[in-house]
Write a protein that holds these residues in place. Structure first.
Motif, PDB file in Angstrom:
ATOM      1  N   GLU A 255      16.378  -2.222   3.306  1.00 15.31           N
ATOM      2  CA  GLU A 255      15.911  -2.375   1.928  1.00 15.31           C
ATOM      3  C   GLU A 255      14.383  -2.372   1.981  1.00 15.31           C
ATOM      4  O   GLU A 255      13.786  -3.190   2.674  1.00 15.31           O
ATOM      5  N   VAL A 256      13.749  -1.477   1.248  1.00 13.08           N
ATOM      6  CA  VAL A 256      12.302  -1.322   1.320  1.00 13.08           C
ATOM      7  C   VAL A 256      11.701  -1.455  -0.071  1.00 13.08           C
ATOM      8  O   VAL A 256      12.158  -0.808  -1.014  1.00 13.08           O
ATOM      9  N   VAL A 257      10.676  -2.292  -0.182  1.00 18.82           N
ATOM     10  CA  VAL A 257       9.917  -2.427  -1.424  1.00 18.82           C
ATOM     11  C   VAL A 257       8.461  -2.130  -1.109  1.00 18.82           C
ATOM     12  O   VAL A 257       7.891  -2.710  -0.184  1.00 18.82           O
ATOM     13  N   VAL A 258       7.869  -1.200  -1.854  1.00 23.41           N
ATOM     14  CA  VAL A 258       6.456  -0.862  -1.693  1.00 23.41           C
ATOM     15  C   VAL A 258       5.685  -1.465  -2.859  1.00 23.41           C
ATOM     16  O   VAL A 258       6.040  -1.258  -4.025  1.00 23.41           O
ATOM     17  N   LEU A 259       4.641  -2.211  -2.554  1.00 22.92           N
ATOM     18  CA  LEU A 259       3.802  -2.838  -3.563  1.00 22.92           C
ATOM     19  C   LEU A 259       2.407  -2.230  -3.503  1.00 22.92           C
ATOM     20  O   LEU A 259       1.843  -2.066  -2.417  1.00 22.92           O
ATOM     21  N   SER A 260       1.856  -1.891  -4.659  1.00 18.50           N
ATOM     22  CA  SER A 260       0.497  -1.364  -4.706  1.00 18.50           C
ATOM     23  C   SER A 260      -0.160  -1.828  -5.994  1.00 18.50           C
ATOM     24  O   SER A 260       0.516  -2.203  -6.954  1.00 18.50           O
ATOM     25  N   ARG A 261      -1.476  -1.815  -6.002  1.00 23.38           N
ATOM     26  CA  ARG A 261      -2.202  -2.294  -7.175  1.00 23.38           C
ATOM     27  C   ARG A 261      -1.874  -1.485  -8.421  1.00 23.38           C
ATOM     28  O   ARG A 261      -1.673  -2.031  -9.494  1.00 23.38           O
ATOM     29  N   SER A 262      -1.792  -0.158  -8.275  1.00 18.27           N
ATOM     30  CA  SER A 262      -1.619   0.696  -9.451  1.00 18.27           C
ATOM     31  C   SER A 262      -0.175   1.061  -9.739  1.00 18.27           C
ATOM     32  O   SER A 262       0.148   1.552 -10.825  1.00 18.27           O
TER      33      SER A 262
ATOM     34  N   GLY B  53       0.818  -1.206   0.000  1.00 18.35           N
ATOM     35  CA  GLY B  53       0.000   0.000   0.000  1.00 18.35           C
ATOM     36  C   GLY B  53       0.851   1.254   0.000  1.00 18.35           C
ATOM     37  O   GLY B  53       1.851   1.331   0.727  1.00 18.35           O
ATOM     38  N   LYS B  54       0.463   2.238  -0.813  1.00 14.45           N
ATOM     39  CA  LYS B  54       1.236   3.478  -0.945  1.00 14.45           C
ATOM     40  C   LYS B  54       0.485   4.693  -0.407  1.00 14.45           C
ATOM     41  O   LYS B  54       0.836   5.828  -0.704  1.00 14.45           O
ATOM     42  N   GLY B  55      -0.559   4.459   0.389  1.00 19.25           N
ATOM     43  CA  GLY B  55      -1.283   5.560   1.005  1.00 19.25           C
ATOM     44  C   GLY B  55      -0.444   6.224   2.078  1.00 19.25           C
ATOM     45  O   GLY B  55       0.752   5.921   2.232  1.00 19.25           O
ATOM     46  N   PRO B  56      -1.042   7.143   2.857  1.00 16.49           N
ATOM     47  CA  PRO B  56      -0.259   7.866   3.865  1.00 16.49           C
ATOM     48  C   PRO B  56       0.473   6.967   4.853  1.00 16.49           C
ATOM     49  O   PRO B  56       1.633   7.220   5.182  1.00 16.49           O
TER      50      PRO B  56
ATOM     51  N   GLY C 241       3.422   3.272  -9.229  1.00 17.93           N
ATOM     52  CA  GLY C 241       3.670   4.706  -9.193  1.00 17.93           C
ATOM     53  C   GLY C 241       3.981   5.197  -7.804  1.00 17.93           C
ATOM     54  O   GLY C 241       3.869   4.465  -6.809  1.00 17.93           O
ATOM     55  N   ASP C 242       4.446   6.448  -7.704  1.00 12.81           N
ATOM     56  CA  ASP C 242       4.804   7.061  -6.418  1.00 12.81           C
ATOM     57  C   ASP C 242       5.826   6.219  -5.661  1.00 12.81           C
ATOM     58  O   ASP C 242       5.754   6.072  -4.438  1.00 12.81           O
ATOM     59  N   GLY C 243       6.766   5.648  -6.396  1.00 10.23           N
ATOM     60  CA  GLY C 243       7.807   4.855  -5.767  1.00 10.23           C
ATOM     61  C   GLY C 243       7.419   3.432  -5.451  1.00 10.23           C
ATOM     62  O   GLY C 243       8.202   2.697  -4.826  1.00 10.23           O
ATOM     63  N   SER C 244       6.234   3.002  -5.869  1.00  9.01           N
ATOM     64  CA  SER C 244       5.784   1.634  -5.603  1.00  9.01           C
ATOM     65  C   SER C 244       5.824   0.795  -6.870  1.00  9.01           C
ATOM     66  O   SER C 244       5.833   1.324  -7.985  1.00  9.01           O
ATOM     67  N   THR C 245       5.835  -0.510  -6.674  1.00 14.11           N
ATOM     68  CA  THR C 245       5.797  -1.469  -7.776  1.00 14.11           C
ATOM     69  C   THR C 245       4.377  -1.995  -7.922  1.00 14.11           C
ATOM     70  O   THR C 245       3.752  -2.381  -6.931  1.00 14.11           O
ATOM     71  N   ALA C 246       3.867  -2.010  -9.135  1.00 15.78           N
ATOM     72  CA  ALA C 246       2.504  -2.488  -9.368  1.00 15.78           C
ATOM     73  C   ALA C 246       2.424  -3.991  -9.156  1.00 15.78           C
ATOM     74  O   ALA C 246       3.223  -4.753  -9.725  1.00 15.78           O
ATOM     75  N   LEU C 247       1.466  -4.417  -8.334  1.00 12.21           N
ATOM     76  CA  LEU C 247       1.258  -5.848  -8.096  1.00 12.21           C
ATOM     77  C   LEU C 247      -0.111  -6.051  -7.490  1.00 12.21           C
ATOM     78  O   LEU C 247      -0.497  -5.346  -6.551  1.00 12.21           O
ATOM     79  N   ASP C 248      -0.842  -7.005  -8.022  1.00 12.07           N
ATOM     80  CA  ASP C 248      -2.116  -7.414  -7.439  1.00 12.07           C
ATOM     81  C   ASP C 248      -1.799  -8.425  -6.348  1.00 12.07           C
ATOM     82  O   ASP C 248      -1.370  -9.543  -6.640  1.00 12.07           O
TER      83      ASP C 248
ATOM     84  N   ALA D 213       1.062 -16.274  -6.617  1.00 10.25           N
ATOM     85  CA  ALA D 213       2.396 -16.613  -7.119  1.00 10.25           C
ATOM     86  C   ALA D 213       3.278 -15.374  -7.209  1.00 10.25           C
ATOM     87  O   ALA D 213       4.441 -15.386  -6.790  1.00 10.25           O
ATOM     88  N   SER D 214       2.727 -14.286  -7.747  1.00 13.56           N
ATOM     89  CA  SER D 214       3.510 -13.054  -7.879  1.00 13.56           C
ATOM     90  C   SER D 214       3.849 -12.473  -6.510  1.00 13.56           C
ATOM     91  O   SER D 214       4.957 -11.953  -6.292  1.00 13.56           O
ATOM     92  N   LEU D 215       2.900 -12.541  -5.586  1.00 11.39           N
ATOM     93  CA  LEU D 215       3.153 -12.010  -4.252  1.00 11.39           C
ATOM     94  C   LEU D 215       4.239 -12.809  -3.543  1.00 11.39           C
ATOM     95  O   LEU D 215       5.129 -12.234  -2.902  1.00 11.39           O
ATOM     96  N   ARG D 216       4.196 -14.103  -3.659  1.00 12.85           N
ATOM     97  CA  ARG D 216       5.235 -14.918  -3.024  1.00 12.85           C
ATOM     98  C   ARG D 216       6.605 -14.610  -3.602  1.00 12.85           C
ATOM     99  O   ARG D 216       7.598 -14.547  -2.875  1.00 12.85           O
ATOM    100  N   GLN D 217       6.665 -14.426  -4.903  1.00 13.15           N
ATOM    101  CA  GLN D 217       7.938 -14.088  -5.534  1.00 13.15           C
ATOM    102  C   GLN D 217       8.437 -12.733  -5.027  1.00 13.15           C
ATOM    103  O   GLN D 217       9.617 -12.564  -4.718  1.00 13.15           O
ATOM    104  N   ALA D 218       7.522 -11.757  -4.909  1.00 10.02           N
ATOM    105  CA  ALA D 218       7.913 -10.406  -4.514  1.00 10.02           C
ATOM    106  C   ALA D 218       8.334 -10.329  -3.053  1.00 10.02           C
ATOM    107  O   ALA D 218       9.106  -9.429  -2.677  1.00 10.02           O
ATOM    108  N   THR D 219       7.844 -11.230  -2.213  1.00  7.47           N
ATOM    109  CA  THR D 219       8.122 -11.155  -0.778  1.00  7.47           C
ATOM    110  C   THR D 219       9.205 -12.122  -0.322  1.00  7.47           C
ATOM    111  O   THR D 219       9.480 -12.208   0.879  1.00  7.47           O
TER     112      THR D 219
END
Length: 306
Positions: free
Chosen positions: A26-33, A8-11, A35-42, A47-53
């Motif tokens: 090391e920080v990775v921000v994941l969000s649906r859309s 989530g990239k909210g406040p 942008g704003d320094g985050s990586t798009a991911l549903d 499978a994608s979430l497990r890979q990303a985490t």
């Protein structure tokens, strides 16, 4: 340097990510859309979430589905994050709220029963019970941070001290709010939330239970307006009350407003969070209220001057 994943990239998510970055992680921000320094991911794409985490020490659930879609959107998000944290061996820290307690007649403490009966309350109760069951089974380490209405830099939509109030107040106009303007109400400062989330993710004393974020003593919305005007160098603004009936009427066609009926008690009655358990355990207190409100005024002034 540990790897931390913020969902989530909210406040809350953005502030938490900045704090972790300042601490050298090391920080990775994941969000649906994206942008704003985050990586798009549903995040429901398991499978994608497990890979990303993979390799994450902590996952912070700061997601924020649309208010009226909680019953459909939250369960798959929450379950996917539980599975991902279990797969990665990560601590899972969830940003929660006070809905699960339902209406109470005293300050809200963590030992109160989760007795809320509304739709959104049941969603949040179910999420926490599912997480706690996995923790108690030894499959995962979890904690939940619970806060009252958010305020502070970056907060535009949530709570009283945001879009409902700040533009009118800083323009010297009357402020019109829903609910009882004289009922004591707790407001939680977003930087304090971020600090608590990081603490809960990295201190094993926090795991296996919910904690209330350090929160300043309650203010009525009328008192909050008076403090904000003083800090902004403005004369006191007039405070008016928006009646519920037109909001309920519009809520028949506007699903976001329609959801307010369930939580009307939070606006009309005293709504006070007690965070003494967190302070006693971790030795951290809330940001002084004048400091927090001053930062809020400065952020809104900069935003409105663009």
């Amino acid at each position: 340097m540990a790897r931390h994943i913020v969902i989530g990239k909210g406040p809350v998510g953005a502030t938490t990510a900045r704090l972790l970055d300042e601490q050298g992680h090391e920080v990775v921000v994941l969000s649906r859309s994206g942008g704003d320094g985050s990586t798009a991911l549903d995040v429901t794409d398991t499978a994608s979430l497990r890979q990303a985490t993979k390799g994450a020490e902590v996952i912070y659930n700061c997601a924020s589905p649309l208010y009226h879609r909680w019953p459909t959107d939250w369960p798959p998000i929450a379950n996917a994050l539980l599975d991902a944290a279990e797969s990665a061996g990560s601590v899972l820290v969830t940003m929660g709220n006070l809905y699960g307690y339902g209406p109470v007649d005293a300050p809200i403490t963590e030992d109160l029963p989760l007795a809320g009966t509304g739709t959104k309350a049941r969603v949040r109760i179910g999420m926490w019970r599912d997480a706690l069951a996995r923790h108690q089974a030894g499959r995962i380490r979890v904690a939940e941070a619970r806060a009252s209405d958010f305020f502070g830099p970056g907060v535009t939509e949530a709570g009283h001290l945001a879009q409902r109030m700040m533009p009118a107040l800083l323009a010297g106009r009357a402020v019109r709010l829903i609910g009882n303007p004289d009922a004591p109400h707790s407001f939680t400062y977003v930087p304090d939330i971020a600090r608590a989330l990081v603490r809960l993710g990295t201190d094993e004393r926090a795991w296996g239970r919910a904690w209330h974020v350090p929160t300043a003593p309650p203010l009525s919305t009328r008192e909050a307006v008076r403090h904000l005007c003083r800090l902004a160098g403005l004369p006191p603004a007039r405070v008016g009350r928006i009646p519920w009936w037109p909001l309920h009427l519009v809520g028949l066609v506007n699903p976001m407003l329609g959801e307010l009926r369930e939580v009307q008690y939070q606006f009309d009655r005293p709504f006070v969070l007690d965070s003494q358990a967190y302070t006693a355990t971790f030795g951290e207190v809330s940001t002084p209220i004048d400091e927090a409100l001053r930062a809020t005024v400065e952020w809104w002034r900069a935003r409105l001057s663009r």
